[in-house]
Design a protein around this motif. Structure first.
Motif, PDB file in Angstrom:
ATOM      1  N   LYS A 172       8.384   6.933 -11.567  1.00 38.26           N
ATOM      2  CA  LYS A 172       7.597   6.628 -10.369  1.00 38.26           C
ATOM      3  C   LYS A 172       7.754   5.163  -9.965  1.00 38.26           C
ATOM      4  O   LYS A 172       7.768   4.836  -8.788  1.00 38.26           O
TER       5      LYS A 172
ATOM      6  N   ALA B 179       2.221   4.485  -5.359  1.00 38.36           N
ATOM      7  CA  ALA B 179       0.940   5.112  -5.042  1.00 38.36           C
ATOM      8  C   ALA B 179      -0.068   4.053  -4.590  1.00 38.36           C
ATOM      9  O   ALA B 179      -0.071   2.933  -5.092  1.00 38.36           O
TER      10      ALA B 179
ATOM     11  N   VAL C 115      -4.103   4.357  -4.211  1.00 38.36           N
ATOM     12  CA  VAL C 115      -5.189   5.292  -4.456  1.00 38.36           C
ATOM     13  C   VAL C 115      -6.525   4.607  -4.202  1.00 38.36           C
ATOM     14  O   VAL C 115      -6.769   3.503  -4.693  1.00 38.36           O
TER      15      VAL C 115
ATOM     16  N   GLN D  22      -1.953   9.823  -8.176  1.00 35.68           N
ATOM     17  CA  GLN D  22      -1.135   9.134  -7.165  1.00 35.68           C
ATOM     18  C   GLN D  22      -1.468   9.589  -5.788  1.00 35.68           C
ATOM     19  O   GLN D  22      -2.134  10.536  -5.571  1.00 35.68           O
TER      20      GLN D  22
END
Length: 126
Positions: free
Chosen positions: A42, A51, A53, A126
């Motif tokens: 990732k 990501a 969040v 994510q």
């Protein structure tokens, strides 16, 4: 080499990220832990795909006193109503404050890798 050239050939220009990805891959190899390999994949993506969040999502999916890993940045939008340990690359100031006000902890991915090399009890969001 220029920054643009490095981006074209797929190398990370932030040395912290490159070192972290290498550590995660080593941790997955040394301990046979797939969670660290997944996080490394990732983080190998371009930074714009990391990501982001909000606290409301963490509150929705995390359980009390759980460890949550965000392969990117935690943002302060929304409310959190549980004390959780959150590991991430970065935190916004408001997110960090809201998490610690409830008795939770904000740690870096490097710290959680060192504290928990087996990766047990960690939920990735994510």
């Amino acid at each position: 080499m220029s920054k643009k050239t490095l981006m074209k050939i797929g190398r990370k220009t932030n040395p912290r990220i490159a070192d972290l990805v290498a550590d995660l891959k080593d941790g997955s190899r040394d301990n046979d832990v797939l969670i660290w390999r997944d996080v490394a994949k990732k983080l190998e993506r371009p930074a714009q795909n990391y990501a982001q969040v909000n606290l409301s999502k963490i509150s929705r999916y995390a359980k009390e006193n759980e460890t949550v890993l965000i392969p990117g940045k935690v943002l302060g939008a929304g409310a959190i109503n549980k004390a959780v340990t959150v590991a991430a690359l970065n935190f916004s100031i408001t997110a960090k404050q809201k998490i610690t006000d409830l008795g939770g902890k904000c740690v870096t991915i490097e710290q959680i890798l060192e504290e928990n090399p087996k990766g047990s009890g960690i939920r990735i969001l994510q």
